[in-house]
Enzyme design. Structure first.
Site, PDB file in Angstrom:
ATOM      1  N   GLU A   1       0.811  -1.225   0.000  1.00  0.00           N
ATOM      2  CA  GLU A   1       0.000   0.000   0.000  1.00  0.00           C
ATOM      3  C   GLU A   1       0.840   1.270   0.000  1.00  0.00           C
ATOM      4  O   GLU A   1       0.459   2.275  -0.617  1.00  0.00           O
ATOM      5  CB  GLU A   1      -0.962   0.004   1.204  1.00  0.00           C
ATOM      6  CG  GLU A   1      -2.112  -0.989   1.091  1.00  0.00           C
ATOM      7  CD  GLU A   1      -1.715  -2.418   1.414  1.00  0.00           C
ATOM      8  OE1 GLU A   1      -0.582  -2.645   1.895  1.00  0.00           O
ATOM      9  OE2 GLU A   1      -2.551  -3.322   1.188  1.00  0.00           O
TER      10      GLU A   1
ATOM     11  N   HIS B   1     -11.855  -5.271   8.730  1.00  0.00           N
ATOM     12  CA  HIS B   1     -12.548  -5.002   7.460  1.00  0.00           C
ATOM     13  C   HIS B   1     -13.804  -4.168   7.703  1.00  0.00           C
ATOM     14  O   HIS B   1     -14.776  -4.284   6.974  1.00  0.00           O
ATOM     15  CB  HIS B   1     -12.944  -6.318   6.770  1.00  0.00           C
ATOM     16  CG  HIS B   1     -11.775  -7.149   6.319  1.00  0.00           C
ATOM     17  ND1 HIS B   1     -11.033  -7.915   7.179  1.00  0.00           N
ATOM     18  CD2 HIS B   1     -11.218  -7.322   5.094  1.00  0.00           C
ATOM     19  CE1 HIS B   1     -10.076  -8.539   6.505  1.00  0.00           C
ATOM     20  NE2 HIS B   1     -10.159  -8.200   5.249  1.00  0.00           N
TER      21      HIS B   1
END
Lengths: 323, 328
Positions: free
Chosen positions: B62, B130
């Protein structure tokens, strides 16, 4: 691999002048900083001048560099004038950073310079993105970035080098291994014998060069650029050198063994290159004296001109958060 | 203007597809977005339509995705980076905070990029990694815009505006709404929703429900419950967190005299606190009751539906808090 064209006399004298200019600017900045006149702390590249000068000289004007704070010579080769450097150091309103940031954090896309931040390894992924843009647009351009051996311990280094390898982008990765990451020596920074050994693991080309030999740096980077331009992907160039001052001006670097400094002082990149040029009859004491006078005059005028520039106004703080 | 009824998910796909068709500088970069089409299948078919140069699968990295998008933006491209889940923005937080967001302020170069990430809890056992709503982290960083759409039309119009914006924009898609929410979206390719403008999605005189994203949707459900009891709640959907539309919020509070700020992010130091503090500072004399906040709990977001339901605000909790505030 393509053959590297040899440097002509004019090129070699320019390499020498850029290294001398780099050190002269930093010596003058050191004096100003010692007088408490600089905005922000001073970090210099004393002893490492051959790397930024040699690497930047090996590139084409349309290539893009993302240099770091030891790389004064990279800015000078790219056409940044000493007055612009001192305007940065003095935090002037007309400087590149307008007083909002300082020092060698100069960014100027018209000169192909991506401005660094104090988190040094963050330049790697950004340079990767520059190289990706060249690849996507099928432009024969390369991106180059520099970092110390300390930066190679971070995740950003690994993510960027790995992704650059996978994407085969035209990126040159210059590790300026100067022996010290602030007070941390290589043995406490990485477990392997070298940084360049990692290239094999990443599946890219790696070369190690004497970072105090400006022509060796030039040749290595020129070869890496030729290779990248023709689709050969990234090269990791480990340049062995030595940080001859502290991490910053306030670091007395008492942790550095005196013998190490003495050993590297004998390999000073500027003195070495001067001796080589003199041995070939390309340089003499008279030319040296004229260059010294010329640089001294150039820098005095640059400091005066920068000093006369306006300081930022309080309202400037609000400008430019968003484009 | 003619409209169709499409999902929030399809609206985002349309925005991406149209911007890529209309502007060769726009490209997508992220994990599993090309061959696999994204974990939410949002970019399914894009590889076939636009090719591997413009729909780029990356390693799991990322920091490098966001850094590379920044470098490409400096070179005049318009990258749209996907971070697989907003929770993983942490792995690319450093470049956003230190590099990307400061470039224009420091040396004047625009950085036109969008970082898309599915955010929020889903009432589907997604668990601590999540489900997060990280908007407040980014709202603290000058130089980043933060957008959270709550309707299909806004999702499309705001994403197109974000891609055209010369600044870095964090675009937090609400995965709860992806396939659950359908709504009218104009067919016109030129349809845009400007960044920084809130919407009054339901007018009402008794109190203001101020929210964004999934909670703006839940506030509409709560307002319907309240209406059945004779309480008319006005719903203000911020749509953009940075810059946020203070004027519309303050005007609503001036009309109703009561404000309930709803957010599913953790309570303490959430963006709702910023809204509540601003109302208290700038509309104190318009208030008939204290400003109230209803937020997620100050706990990680648990996986079990019983625990997740306890964590999250929903239409019933919103209605209960509103009822209490209306009777103050």
């Amino acid at each position: 691999m393509s053959t590297i064209p040899s440097l002509n006399t004019q090129d070699r004298l320019r390499l020498y002048r850029f290294m001398r200019q780099s050190r002269a600017v930093e010596d003058a900045a050191w004096a100003l900083s010692s007088q408490g006149r600089l905005i922000g702390r001073l970090y210099t590249g004393h002893g490492q001048e051959a790397i930024p000068v040699g690497m930047t000289y090996a590139l084409q004007p349309e290539d893009v560099i993302a240099p770091m704070y030891r790389d004064m010579g990279a800015h000078l080769v790219r056409g940044v004038k000493p007055v612009e450097v001192f305007a940065q150091y003095l935090g002037k309103r007309q400087s590149n950073n307008k007083g909002k940031d300082s020092g060698l954090h100069i960014g100027d896309m018209s000169r192909g310079i991506v401005g660094m931040i104090s988190v040094l390894p963050d330049s790697l992924p950004v340079a990767l993105g520059v190289a990706l843009a060249f690849k996507l647009r099928a432009e024969p351009r390369v991106a180059l970035t520099t970092f110390g051996e300390g930066s190679t311990s971070t995740g950003a280094f690994h993510e960027a080098v790995n992704m650059a390898a996978v994407m085969k982008v035209p990126l040159i990765l210059i590790c300026e291994n100067n022996g010290w990451a602030l007070s941390t020596p290589p043995a406490r920074e990485y477990g392997g014998q070298s940084i360049v050994a990692r290239a094999e693991g990443y599946g890219i080309r790696g070369v190690q060069v004497d970072g105090n030999d400006v022509e060796a740096v030039y040749s290595a980077v020129r070869a890496a650029a030729d290779r990248a331009r023709s689709g050969g992907g990234p090269t990791l160039v480990e340049c062995l050198t030595m940080r001859m001052k502290g991490h910053s001006i306030i670091d007395a670097a008492e942790y550095v063994p005196r013998e190490q400094l003495a050993e590297w002082a004998a390999r000073d990149p500027i003195q070495r290159y001067r001796a080589a040029l003199e041995a070939e009859g390309l340089w003499d004491e008279g030319q040296e004296a004229r260059l010294s006078a010329e640089l001294s005059d150039e820098i005095d005028r640059a400091i005066q001109e920068a000093d006369a520039m306006e300081d930022p106004q309080p309202a400037d703080v609000y400008e430019g958060v968003f484009a | 203007m003619s409209e169709r009824i499409i999902t929030y998910h399809e609206a985002i796909r349309e925005a991406l597809r149209e911007e890529m068709e209309d502007d060769a500088r726009v490209f997508l970069i992220g994990e599993d977005i090309a061959v696999y089409g994204g974990v939410y299948k949002l970019t399914e078919g894009f590889l076939e339509q636009f090719g591997p140069e413009r729909v780029i699968d990356t390693p799991i990295a990322e920091n490098a995705i966001i850094g590379a998008a920044t470098g490409a933006a400096l070179m005049g491209l318009r990258p749209v980076a996907e971070i697989q889940f907003a929770d993983f923005l942490t792995c690319g937080f450093d470049p956003l905070v230190n590099m990307t967001s400061t470039i224009h302020y420091r040396w004047g170069q625009p950085v036109p990029l969008v970082v898309r990430a599915p955010a929020g809890a889903t009432w589907a056992m997604a668990g601590p990694f999540h489900s997060q709503s990280p908007e407040a982290w980014f709202a603290q960083i000058p130089g980043l815009k933060v957008v959270i759409p709550a309707t299909p039309a806004d999702a499309k119009g705001l994403l197109k505006s974000a891609i055209r914006d010369p600044n870095p924009v964090i675009f937090l898609e609400q995965k709860f709404l992806y396939r659950r929410l359908k709504g009218p979206v104009p067919e016109d390719r030129g349809f845009l929703v400007p960044l920084g403008q809130a919407a009054i999605t339901r007018p009402g005189r008794d109190l203001s429900l101020i929210a964004y994203g999934t909670m703006a949707f839940k506030c509409l459900e709560a307002a319907a419950l309240l209406a059945a009891e004779g309480i008319e709640a006005e719903v203000v959907d911020l749509r953009t967190i940075v810059p946020w539309d203070k004027a519309t919020v303050l005007a609503s509070v001036a009309r109703t005299g009561r404000a309930l700020v709803v957010s599913e992010a953790h309570h303490t130091a959430g963006f709702g606190a910023e809204i509540a503090a601003t109302i208290a500072e700038e509309a104190f004399d318009q208030l008939d009751a204290p400003v109230r906040r209803l937020s997620g709990l100050d706990t990680p977001i648990p996986a079990h539906p019983v625990l997740e339901a306890e964590y999250l605000p929903d239409e019933k909790k919103i209605a209960a808090a509103a009822r209490d505030l209306a009777g103050w």
